[in-house]
Design a protein around this motif. Structure first.
Motif, mmCIF file in Angstrom:
data_model
loop_
_atom_site.group_PDB
_atom_site.id
_atom_site.type_symbol
_atom_site.label_atom_id
_atom_site.label_comp_id
_atom_site.label_asym_id
_atom_site.label_seq_id
_atom_site.Cartn_x
_atom_site.Cartn_y
_atom_site.Cartn_z
ATOM 1 N N UNK A 32 56.965 29.135 18.415
ATOM 2 C CA UNK A 32 56.680 27.950 17.603
ATOM 3 C C UNK A 32 57.894 27.532 16.790
ATOM 4 N N UNK A 33 58.516 28.517 16.161
ATOM 5 C CA UNK A 33 59.631 28.192 15.275
ATOM 6 C C UNK A 33 60.839 27.696 16.058
ATOM 7 N N UNK A 34 61.148 28.358 17.171
ATOM 8 C CA UNK A 34 62.395 28.015 17.856
ATOM 9 C C UNK A 34 62.236 26.888 18.859
ATOM 10 N N UNK A 35 61.019 26.652 19.304
ATOM 11 C CA UNK A 35 60.859 25.509 20.198
ATOM 12 C C UNK A 35 60.458 24.267 19.425
ATOM 13 N N UNK A 36 60.151 24.458 18.143
ATOM 14 C CA UNK A 36 59.995 23.342 17.222
ATOM 15 C C UNK A 36 58.929 22.352 17.614
ATOM 16 N N UNK A 37 57.943 22.795 18.370
ATOM 17 C CA UNK A 37 56.934 21.836 18.792
ATOM 18 C C UNK A 37 55.831 21.726 17.754
ATOM 19 N N UNK A 38 56.183 21.149 16.603
ATOM 20 C CA UNK A 38 55.171 21.091 15.557
ATOM 21 C C UNK A 38 54.782 19.661 15.237
ATOM 22 N N UNK A 39 55.294 18.726 15.953
ATOM 23 C CA UNK A 39 54.964 17.337 15.673
ATOM 24 C C UNK A 39 53.469 17.106 15.781
ATOM 25 N N UNK A 40 53.024 16.849 16.968
ATOM 26 C CA UNK A 40 51.629 16.460 17.139
ATOM 27 C C UNK A 40 50.655 17.630 17.007
ATOM 28 N N UNK A 41 51.019 18.710 17.627
ATOM 29 C CA UNK A 41 50.060 19.791 17.762
ATOM 30 C C UNK A 41 50.022 20.669 16.522
ATOM 31 N N UNK A 42 48.976 21.404 16.403
ATOM 32 C CA UNK A 42 48.860 22.369 15.307
ATOM 33 C C UNK A 42 50.022 23.354 15.338
ATOM 34 N N UNK A 43 50.334 23.873 14.168
ATOM 35 C CA UNK A 43 51.526 24.689 13.965
ATOM 36 C C UNK A 43 51.898 25.571 15.136
ATOM 37 N N UNK A 44 50.952 26.179 15.742
ATOM 38 C CA UNK A 44 51.300 27.190 16.711
ATOM 39 C C UNK A 44 50.755 26.834 18.063
ATOM 40 N N UNK A 45 51.436 27.253 19.043
ATOM 41 C CA UNK A 45 50.949 27.267 20.396
ATOM 42 C C UNK A 45 52.125 27.296 21.312
ATOM 43 N N UNK A 46 51.983 28.052 22.339
ATOM 44 C CA UNK A 46 53.015 28.054 23.348
ATOM 45 C C UNK A 46 52.795 26.823 24.191
#
Lengths: 125, 125, 125, 125
Positions: free
Chosen positions: B105-119
Protein backbone atom coordinates in the motif's frame (compact mmCIF):
# COMPACT_ATOMS: atom_id res chain seq x y z
CA UNK A 1 1.51 -10.05 -14.58
CA UNK A 2 3.35 -8.88 -11.54
CA UNK A 3 3.79 -11.60 -9.08
CA UNK A 4 7.11 -11.90 -7.45
CA UNK A 5 8.05 -8.56 -6.08
CA UNK A 6 8.39 -8.88 -2.35
CA UNK A 7 8.47 -5.54 -0.58
CA UNK A 8 8.87 -7.08 2.84
CA UNK A 9 12.03 -8.85 1.73
CA UNK A 10 13.52 -5.55 0.61
CA UNK A 11 12.44 -3.70 3.72
CA UNK A 12 13.94 -6.41 5.93
CA UNK A 13 17.16 -6.60 3.90
CA UNK A 14 18.31 -3.12 4.84
CA UNK A 15 21.37 -2.78 6.97
CA UNK A 16 22.93 0.09 8.91
CA UNK A 17 26.52 1.29 8.66
CA UNK A 18 28.19 4.40 10.03
CA UNK A 19 28.41 7.00 7.31
CA UNK A 20 31.66 8.25 8.80
CA UNK A 21 33.37 4.97 7.91
CA UNK A 22 32.76 5.64 4.21
CA UNK A 23 33.81 9.24 4.56
CA UNK A 24 36.98 8.65 6.56
CA UNK A 25 38.48 5.29 5.69
CA UNK A 26 40.85 6.80 3.17
CA UNK A 27 42.18 9.24 5.75
CA UNK A 28 42.69 6.29 8.07
CA UNK A 29 44.74 4.75 5.26
CA UNK A 30 42.43 1.80 4.87
CA UNK A 31 42.07 0.26 1.42
CA UNK A 32 38.74 -0.53 -0.21
CA UNK A 33 39.33 -4.23 0.43
CA UNK A 34 40.02 -3.63 4.10
CA UNK A 35 36.81 -1.61 4.42
CA UNK A 36 34.84 -4.39 2.76
CA UNK A 37 36.28 -6.88 5.26
CA UNK A 38 35.21 -4.53 8.06
CA UNK A 39 31.70 -4.23 6.59
CA UNK A 40 31.46 -8.01 6.30
CA UNK A 41 32.46 -8.43 9.95
CA UNK A 42 29.85 -5.84 10.92
CA UNK A 43 27.22 -7.62 8.83
CA UNK A 44 28.07 -11.06 10.26
CA UNK A 45 27.81 -9.67 13.76
CA UNK A 46 24.44 -8.09 13.07
CA UNK A 47 23.31 -11.50 11.82
CA UNK A 48 24.51 -13.17 15.02
CA UNK A 49 27.90 -14.54 13.97
CA UNK A 50 30.28 -12.76 16.31
CA UNK A 51 33.46 -14.43 15.12
CA UNK A 52 33.35 -15.24 11.39
CA UNK A 53 36.32 -17.18 10.05
CA UNK A 54 38.52 -15.79 7.27
CA UNK A 55 36.80 -18.27 4.96
CA UNK A 56 33.33 -17.09 6.03
CA UNK A 57 34.32 -13.60 5.01
CA UNK A 58 36.40 -14.43 1.94
CA UNK A 59 33.59 -16.26 0.18
CA UNK A 60 31.79 -12.95 -0.27
CA UNK A 61 34.85 -11.16 -1.58
CA UNK A 62 37.39 -11.32 -4.38
CA UNK A 63 40.15 -12.35 -1.96
CA UNK A 64 41.16 -15.78 -0.72
CA UNK A 65 40.82 -17.03 2.85
CA UNK A 66 44.58 -16.66 3.23
CA UNK A 67 44.56 -13.06 2.06
CA UNK A 68 41.65 -12.41 4.37
CA UNK A 69 43.65 -13.79 7.31
CA UNK A 70 46.38 -11.34 6.43
CA UNK A 71 43.97 -8.42 6.30
CA UNK A 72 42.43 -9.38 9.63
CA UNK A 73 45.93 -9.45 11.14
CA UNK A 74 46.70 -6.04 9.67
CA UNK A 75 43.45 -4.60 11.03
CA UNK A 76 44.35 -5.88 14.48
CA UNK A 77 47.85 -4.41 14.20
CA UNK A 78 46.39 -1.07 13.14
CA UNK A 79 44.11 -1.20 16.18
CA UNK A 80 40.96 -1.14 14.09
CA UNK A 81 39.78 -4.55 15.20
CA UNK A 82 40.22 -6.47 18.43
CA UNK A 83 39.48 -9.98 19.56
CA UNK A 84 37.58 -10.15 22.83
CA UNK A 85 36.51 -12.87 25.21
CA UNK A 86 32.82 -13.20 25.80
CA UNK A 87 31.17 -15.33 28.45
CA UNK A 88 28.02 -17.03 27.29
CA UNK A 89 25.12 -18.12 29.49
CA UNK A 90 26.86 -21.41 30.35
CA UNK A 91 29.91 -19.54 31.62
CA UNK A 92 31.90 -20.71 28.64
CA UNK A 93 34.29 -18.25 27.12
CA UNK A 94 34.24 -17.67 23.41
CA UNK A 95 36.07 -15.25 21.21
CA UNK A 96 34.46 -12.50 19.23
CA UNK A 97 35.54 -9.55 17.15
CA UNK A 98 34.91 -6.02 18.24
CA UNK A 99 35.20 -2.97 16.02
CA UNK A 100 35.10 -0.71 19.06
CA UNK A 101 38.61 0.75 18.40
CA UNK A 102 37.50 1.76 14.90
CA UNK A 103 34.32 3.47 16.12
CA UNK A 104 36.28 5.23 18.88
CA UNK A 105 38.77 6.52 16.34
CA UNK A 106 36.08 7.64 13.93
CA UNK A 107 33.73 9.22 16.43
CA UNK A 108 36.28 10.71 18.78
CA UNK A 109 38.67 11.79 16.04
CA UNK A 110 41.40 10.08 18.01
CA UNK A 111 44.11 9.81 15.38
CA UNK A 112 47.08 11.39 16.99
CA UNK A 113 47.77 14.46 14.89
CA UNK A 114 45.08 14.82 12.31
CA UNK A 115 41.50 13.92 13.03
CA UNK A 116 39.09 12.74 10.35
CA UNK A 117 36.06 14.13 12.10
CA UNK A 118 34.90 17.70 12.02
CA UNK A 119 34.15 17.94 15.74
CA UNK A 120 37.34 17.34 17.67
CA UNK A 121 37.39 19.89 20.41
CA UNK A 122 37.64 17.17 23.01
CA UNK A 123 40.98 15.51 22.50
CA UNK A 124 42.62 15.88 25.89
CA UNK A 125 43.00 12.20 26.60
CA UNK B 1 37.78 9.42 33.41
CA UNK B 2 35.72 8.27 30.52
CA UNK B 3 35.19 4.59 30.66
CA UNK B 4 31.85 3.26 29.86
CA UNK B 5 30.77 4.64 26.57
CA UNK B 6 30.40 1.78 24.16
CA UNK B 7 30.28 2.95 20.58
CA UNK B 8 29.89 -0.53 19.17
CA UNK B 9 26.74 -1.05 21.21
CA UNK B 10 25.24 2.12 19.75
CA UNK B 11 26.30 1.31 16.20
CA UNK B 12 24.81 -2.18 16.49
CA UNK B 13 21.61 -0.92 18.09
CA UNK B 14 20.43 0.96 15.03
CA UNK B 15 17.39 -0.27 13.25
CA UNK B 16 15.81 0.45 9.87
CA UNK B 17 12.22 1.48 9.23
CA UNK B 18 10.53 2.78 6.09
CA UNK B 19 10.30 6.54 6.27
CA UNK B 20 7.05 6.42 4.33
CA UNK B 21 5.36 4.65 7.24
CA UNK B 22 5.95 7.68 9.46
CA UNK B 23 4.88 10.05 6.72
CA UNK B 24 1.73 8.23 5.69
CA UNK B 25 0.23 6.39 8.62
CA UNK B 26 -2.14 9.23 9.42
CA UNK B 27 -3.46 9.19 5.86
CA UNK B 28 -3.97 5.45 6.24
CA UNK B 29 -6.04 6.29 9.33
CA UNK B 30 -3.72 4.42 11.63
CA UNK B 31 -3.36 5.67 15.19
CA UNK B 32 -0.02 6.24 16.92
CA UNK B 33 -0.59 3.12 19.01
CA UNK B 34 -1.30 1.01 15.94
CA UNK B 35 1.92 2.26 14.30
CA UNK B 36 3.89 1.41 17.39
CA UNK B 37 2.47 -2.13 17.32
CA UNK B 38 3.54 -2.35 13.67
CA UNK B 39 7.03 -1.10 14.53
CA UNK B 40 7.30 -3.63 17.33
CA UNK B 41 6.30 -6.47 14.98
CA UNK B 42 8.89 -5.26 12.48
CA UNK B 43 11.53 -5.09 15.23
CA UNK B 44 10.70 -8.56 16.57
CA UNK B 45 10.95 -9.98 13.07
CA UNK B 46 14.32 -8.33 12.48
CA UNK B 47 15.47 -9.95 15.73
CA UNK B 48 14.28 -13.37 14.57
CA UNK B 49 10.89 -13.65 16.27
CA UNK B 50 8.49 -13.99 13.36
CA UNK B 51 5.33 -14.39 15.38
CA UNK B 52 5.44 -12.41 18.63
CA UNK B 53 2.50 -12.89 20.95
CA UNK B 54 0.29 -9.99 22.00
CA UNK B 55 2.02 -10.18 25.40
CA UNK B 56 5.48 -10.04 23.80
CA UNK B 57 4.46 -6.82 22.12
CA UNK B 58 2.39 -5.31 24.93
CA UNK B 59 5.21 -5.42 27.46
CA UNK B 60 6.99 -2.69 25.50
CA UNK B 61 3.91 -0.51 25.22
CA UNK B 62 1.38 1.29 27.35
CA UNK B 63 -1.38 -1.12 26.34
CA UNK B 64 -2.35 -4.48 27.80
CA UNK B 65 -2.02 -7.83 26.08
CA UNK B 66 -5.77 -7.85 25.58
CA UNK B 67 -5.79 -4.44 23.93
CA UNK B 68 -2.87 -5.56 21.79
CA UNK B 69 -4.85 -8.58 20.63
CA UNK B 70 -7.61 -6.23 19.59
CA UNK B 71 -5.22 -3.99 17.66
CA UNK B 72 -3.67 -6.99 15.89
CA UNK B 73 -7.15 -8.10 14.87
CA UNK B 74 -7.94 -4.61 13.58
CA UNK B 75 -4.71 -4.49 11.59
CA UNK B 76 -5.59 -7.82 9.98
CA UNK B 77 -9.11 -6.58 9.18
CA UNK B 78 -7.68 -3.42 7.63
CA UNK B 79 -5.38 -5.62 5.54
CA UNK B 80 -2.24 -4.09 6.99
CA UNK B 81 -1.04 -7.31 8.54
CA UNK B 82 -1.47 -10.93 7.50
CA UNK B 83 -0.69 -14.24 9.11
CA UNK B 84 1.21 -16.62 6.86
CA UNK B 85 2.32 -20.22 7.00
CA UNK B 86 6.01 -20.87 6.81
CA UNK B 87 7.66 -24.23 6.36
CA UNK B 88 10.82 -24.66 8.37
CA UNK B 89 13.72 -26.96 7.53
CA UNK B 90 11.99 -29.93 9.18
CA UNK B 91 8.94 -29.45 6.96
CA UNK B 92 6.96 -28.25 9.93
CA UNK B 93 4.55 -25.44 9.32
CA UNK B 94 4.59 -22.46 11.61
CA UNK B 95 2.74 -19.20 11.54
CA UNK B 96 4.33 -15.83 11.08
CA UNK B 97 3.25 -12.27 10.54
CA UNK B 98 3.84 -10.44 7.32
CA UNK B 99 3.54 -6.70 6.82
CA UNK B 100 3.65 -7.14 3.06
CA UNK B 101 0.15 -5.65 2.52
CA UNK B 102 1.23 -2.50 4.36
CA UNK B 103 4.41 -2.10 2.30
CA UNK B 104 2.48 -2.71 -0.91
CA UNK B 105 0.00 0.00 0.00
CA UNK B 106 2.67 2.46 1.00
CA UNK B 107 5.07 1.88 -1.88
CA UNK B 108 2.57 1.42 -4.64
CA UNK B 109 0.73 4.49 -3.42
CA UNK B 110 -2.65 3.32 -4.56
CA UNK B 111 -4.61 5.30 -2.03
CA UNK B 112 -6.57 7.61 -4.26
CA UNK B 113 -9.90 6.00 -4.87
CA UNK B 114 -9.69 2.83 -2.91
CA UNK B 115 -9.57 2.32 0.81
CA UNK B 116 -6.14 2.65 2.37
CA UNK B 117 -5.11 -0.88 1.85
CA UNK B 118 -5.32 -3.49 -0.77
CA UNK B 119 -3.08 -5.20 -3.15
CA UNK B 120 -4.15 -3.82 -6.44
CA UNK B 121 -2.00 -6.06 -8.54
CA UNK B 122 -1.32 -3.97 -11.48
CA UNK B 123 -1.82 -0.35 -12.22
CA UNK B 124 -2.77 0.43 -15.72
CA UNK B 125 -1.42 3.97 -15.51
CA UNK C 1 3.20 -6.07 -17.39
CA UNK C 2 5.28 -4.90 -14.52
CA UNK C 3 6.27 -1.35 -14.94
CA UNK C 4 6.23 0.82 -11.97
CA UNK C 5 8.10 -0.88 -9.21
CA UNK C 6 10.89 1.44 -8.20
CA UNK C 7 13.49 -0.33 -6.10
CA UNK C 8 15.69 2.71 -5.78
CA UNK C 9 12.85 4.66 -4.21
CA UNK C 10 12.39 1.95 -1.59
CA UNK C 11 16.10 1.61 -0.90
CA UNK C 12 16.42 5.37 -0.48
CA UNK C 13 13.32 5.61 1.69
CA UNK C 14 14.81 3.66 4.57
CA UNK C 15 15.47 5.45 7.78
CA UNK C 16 17.43 4.63 10.92
CA UNK C 17 16.14 4.76 14.47
CA UNK C 18 17.68 3.50 17.70
CA UNK C 19 16.17 0.16 18.58
CA UNK C 20 16.51 0.98 22.25
CA UNK C 21 13.94 3.75 21.90
CA UNK C 22 11.30 1.21 20.91
CA UNK C 23 12.39 -1.17 23.63
CA UNK C 24 12.58 1.35 26.45
CA UNK C 25 10.09 4.15 25.90
CA UNK C 26 7.49 2.50 28.09
CA UNK C 27 9.98 2.26 30.96
CA UNK C 28 10.70 5.94 30.46
CA UNK C 29 6.95 6.48 30.87
CA UNK C 30 6.58 7.88 27.38
CA UNK C 31 3.29 7.32 25.60
CA UNK C 32 3.01 6.03 22.04
CA UNK C 33 2.03 9.51 20.86
CA UNK C 34 5.06 11.06 22.54
CA UNK C 35 7.34 8.51 20.87
CA UNK C 36 5.81 9.26 17.50
CA UNK C 37 6.48 12.98 18.04
CA UNK C 38 10.09 12.09 18.87
CA UNK C 39 10.38 9.95 15.74
CA UNK C 40 8.96 12.76 13.63
CA UNK C 41 11.49 15.23 15.07
CA UNK C 42 14.27 12.73 14.33
CA UNK C 43 12.98 12.27 10.78
CA UNK C 44 12.67 16.01 10.14
CA UNK C 45 16.21 16.52 11.35
CA UNK C 46 17.54 13.76 9.11
CA UNK C 47 15.81 15.52 6.23
CA UNK C 48 17.44 18.83 7.12
CA UNK C 49 14.70 20.56 9.10
CA UNK C 50 16.30 21.09 12.49
CA UNK C 51 13.40 22.92 14.12
CA UNK C 52 10.04 21.72 12.81
CA UNK C 53 7.02 23.63 14.10
CA UNK C 54 4.26 21.89 16.04
CA UNK C 55 2.15 22.18 12.87
CA UNK C 56 4.87 20.57 10.74
CA UNK C 57 4.79 17.60 13.07
CA UNK C 58 1.07 17.48 13.75
CA UNK C 59 0.11 17.15 10.11
CA UNK C 60 1.60 13.65 10.10
CA UNK C 61 -0.18 12.61 13.26
CA UNK C 62 -3.62 12.23 14.73
CA UNK C 63 -3.07 15.16 17.10
CA UNK C 64 -3.59 18.89 16.54
CA UNK C 65 -0.87 21.51 16.43
CA UNK C 66 -1.98 22.66 19.86
CA UNK C 67 -1.73 19.19 21.35
CA UNK C 68 1.64 18.83 19.70
CA UNK C 69 2.84 22.04 21.35
CA UNK C 70 1.79 20.56 24.68
CA UNK C 71 3.66 17.32 24.02
CA UNK C 72 6.80 19.22 22.97
CA UNK C 73 6.61 21.19 26.22
CA UNK C 74 6.21 17.98 28.21
CA UNK C 75 9.19 16.39 26.47
CA UNK C 76 11.29 19.42 27.34
CA UNK C 77 10.13 19.28 30.96
CA UNK C 78 10.96 15.58 31.13
CA UNK C 79 14.44 16.39 29.79
CA UNK C 80 13.98 14.26 26.70
CA UNK C 81 14.23 17.14 24.28
CA UNK C 82 16.13 20.43 24.42
CA UNK C 83 16.20 23.55 22.31
CA UNK C 84 19.68 24.64 21.36
CA UNK C 85 21.21 27.65 19.64
CA UNK C 86 23.10 26.96 16.48
CA UNK C 87 25.30 29.44 14.64
CA UNK C 88 25.06 29.20 10.89
CA UNK C 89 27.75 30.19 8.38
CA UNK C 90 26.62 33.83 8.46
CA UNK C 91 27.07 33.98 12.24
CA UNK C 92 23.32 34.11 12.68
CA UNK C 93 21.90 32.18 15.58
CA UNK C 94 19.00 29.86 14.99
CA UNK C 95 17.20 27.45 17.24
CA UNK C 96 17.13 23.73 16.78
CA UNK C 97 15.94 20.70 18.67
CA UNK C 98 18.30 18.18 20.10
CA UNK C 99 17.35 14.73 21.34
CA UNK C 100 20.73 14.34 23.02
CA UNK C 101 19.23 14.04 26.55
CA UNK C 102 17.08 11.15 25.35
CA UNK C 103 19.99 9.29 23.76
CA UNK C 104 22.12 9.88 26.86
CA UNK C 105 19.39 8.43 29.05
CA UNK C 106 18.84 5.46 26.81
CA UNK C 107 22.46 4.60 26.09
CA UNK C 108 23.94 5.42 29.47
CA UNK C 109 21.04 4.05 31.45
CA UNK C 110 21.19 7.29 33.30
CA UNK C 111 17.93 7.19 35.16
CA UNK C 112 19.02 7.45 38.72
CA UNK C 113 17.97 4.17 40.23
CA UNK C 114 16.64 1.98 37.49
CA UNK C 115 18.31 1.75 34.12
CA UNK C 116 16.29 0.90 31.05
CA UNK C 117 19.13 -0.82 29.28
CA UNK C 118 20.02 -4.46 29.62
CA UNK C 119 23.76 -3.95 29.74
CA UNK C 120 24.53 -1.83 32.75
CA UNK C 121 27.61 -3.37 34.22
CA UNK C 122 29.55 -0.22 33.63
CA UNK C 123 27.69 2.36 35.66
CA UNK C 124 29.96 2.62 38.66
CA UNK C 125 32.75 4.75 37.34
CA UNK D 1 35.08 13.81 33.59
CA UNK D 2 33.17 12.63 30.60
CA UNK D 3 32.01 15.52 28.58
CA UNK D 4 32.37 15.21 24.92
CA UNK D 5 30.53 12.14 23.78
CA UNK D 6 27.84 13.23 21.38
CA UNK D 7 25.24 10.51 21.04
CA UNK D 8 23.03 12.51 18.71
CA UNK D 9 25.89 12.86 16.23
CA UNK D 10 26.34 9.09 16.19
CA UNK D 11 22.64 8.36 15.94
CA UNK D 12 22.30 10.79 13.03
CA UNK D 13 25.41 9.48 11.28
CA UNK D 14 23.94 6.08 10.54
CA UNK D 15 23.27 5.17 6.97
CA UNK D 16 21.30 2.39 5.28
CA UNK D 17 22.59 0.03 2.60
CA UNK D 18 21.07 -3.11 1.14
CA UNK D 19 22.58 -6.12 2.81
CA UNK D 20 22.23 -8.07 -0.44
CA UNK D 21 24.80 -5.81 -2.10
CA UNK D 22 27.44 -6.98 0.36
CA UNK D 23 26.36 -10.58 0.03
CA UNK D 24 26.18 -10.68 -3.75
CA UNK D 25 28.67 -8.28 -5.28
CA UNK D 26 31.26 -10.97 -5.74
CA UNK D 27 28.78 -13.12 -7.66
CA UNK D 28 28.04 -10.11 -9.83
CA UNK D 29 31.80 -9.97 -10.50
CA UNK D 30 32.16 -6.56 -8.93
CA UNK D 31 35.45 -5.73 -7.25
CA UNK D 32 35.74 -4.21 -3.77
CA UNK D 33 36.69 -0.88 -5.33
CA UNK D 34 33.65 -0.92 -7.61
CA UNK D 35 31.38 -1.63 -4.64
CA UNK D 36 32.91 1.24 -2.71
CA UNK D 37 32.23 3.56 -5.65
CA UNK D 38 28.62 2.33 -5.64
CA UNK D 39 28.34 2.93 -1.90
CA UNK D 40 29.74 6.44 -2.30
CA UNK D 41 27.20 7.23 -5.03
CA UNK D 42 24.44 5.91 -2.79
CA UNK D 43 25.73 8.02 0.12
CA UNK D 44 26.03 11.18 -1.98
CA UNK D 45 22.49 10.70 -3.21
CA UNK D 46 21.17 10.24 0.32
CA UNK D 47 22.88 13.52 1.20
CA UNK D 48 21.25 15.30 -1.73
CA UNK D 49 23.98 15.21 -4.36
CA UNK D 50 22.38 13.25 -7.18
CA UNK D 51 25.26 13.45 -9.62
CA UNK D 52 28.65 13.49 -7.86
CA UNK D 53 31.64 14.00 -10.10
CA UNK D 54 34.43 11.42 -10.33
CA UNK D 55 36.52 13.80 -8.22
CA UNK D 56 33.80 14.11 -5.58
CA UNK D 57 33.89 10.35 -5.23
CA UNK D 58 37.63 9.81 -5.64
CA UNK D 59 38.58 12.08 -2.77
CA UNK D 60 37.10 9.54 -0.36
CA UNK D 61 38.88 6.60 -1.95
CA UNK D 62 42.33 5.32 -2.76
CA UNK D 63 41.78 5.84 -6.49
CA UNK D 64 42.28 8.91 -8.65
CA UNK D 65 39.55 10.89 -10.37
CA UNK D 66 40.65 9.36 -13.65
CA UNK D 67 40.42 5.82 -12.34
CA UNK D 68 37.04 6.67 -10.89
CA UNK D 69 35.84 7.87 -14.30
CA UNK D 70 36.88 4.51 -15.69
CA UNK D 71 35.04 2.61 -12.99
CA UNK D 72 31.89 4.68 -13.53
CA UNK D 73 32.08 3.88 -17.23
CA UNK D 74 32.49 0.18 -16.47
CA UNK D 75 29.51 0.21 -14.11
CA UNK D 76 27.39 1.80 -16.81
CA UNK D 77 28.57 -0.78 -19.35
CA UNK D 78 27.76 -3.58 -16.93
CA UNK D 79 24.27 -2.08 -16.52
CA UNK D 80 24.73 -1.49 -12.80
CA UNK D 81 24.46 2.25 -13.03
CA UNK D 82 22.55 4.54 -15.39
CA UNK D 83 22.47 8.25 -16.00
CA UNK D 84 18.99 9.70 -16.04
CA UNK D 85 17.45 13.06 -16.87
CA UNK D 86 15.54 14.71 -14.08
CA UNK D 87 13.31 17.75 -14.41
CA UNK D 88 13.53 20.14 -11.50
CA UNK D 89 10.82 22.54 -10.33
CA UNK D 90 11.91 25.15 -12.89
CA UNK D 91 11.48 22.67 -15.72
CA UNK D 92 15.23 22.50 -16.17
CA UNK D 93 16.69 19.13 -16.97
CA UNK D 94 19.63 17.88 -14.99
CA UNK D 95 21.45 14.58 -14.99
CA UNK D 96 21.55 12.19 -12.10
CA UNK D 97 22.75 8.69 -11.40
CA UNK D 98 20.39 5.86 -10.68
CA UNK D 99 21.36 2.51 -9.23
CA UNK D 100 17.98 1.08 -10.17
CA UNK D 101 19.47 -1.56 -12.54
CA UNK D 102 21.64 -2.84 -9.68
CA UNK D 103 18.74 -3.10 -7.25
CA UNK D 104 16.60 -4.80 -9.89
CA UNK D 105 19.33 -7.35 -10.51
CA UNK D 106 19.88 -7.98 -6.82
CA UNK D 107 16.26 -8.11 -5.72
CA UNK D 108 14.75 -9.83 -8.71
CA UNK D 109 17.63 -12.24 -9.20
CA UNK D 110 17.46 -11.16 -12.79
CA UNK D 111 20.75 -12.49 -14.08
CA UNK D 112 19.59 -14.81 -16.77
CA UNK D 113 21.04 -18.10 -15.72
CA UNK D 114 22.43 -17.68 -12.25
CA UNK D 115 20.58 -15.67 -9.68
CA UNK D 116 22.50 -13.98 -6.88
CA UNK D 117 19.69 -14.19 -4.41
CA UNK D 118 19.03 -17.12 -2.16
CA UNK D 119 15.27 -16.99 -2.45
CA UNK D 120 14.28 -17.46 -6.04
CA UNK D 121 11.46 -19.91 -5.88
CA UNK D 122 9.10 -17.37 -7.30
CA UNK D 123 10.61 -16.66 -10.65
CA UNK D 124 8.51 -18.94 -12.80
CA UNK D 125 5.26 -17.13 -12.77
Amino acid sequence: MESHMNYQMIVQDQFVIPSILLKSYHQLKLSETEVMVILHIHRFQMEGNKFPTPEDIAQYTSISGQECTKILRTLIQKNILVIEQEENENKLLSECYSLEPLWVTLYKGDQSSQPPVQDTNDQQS
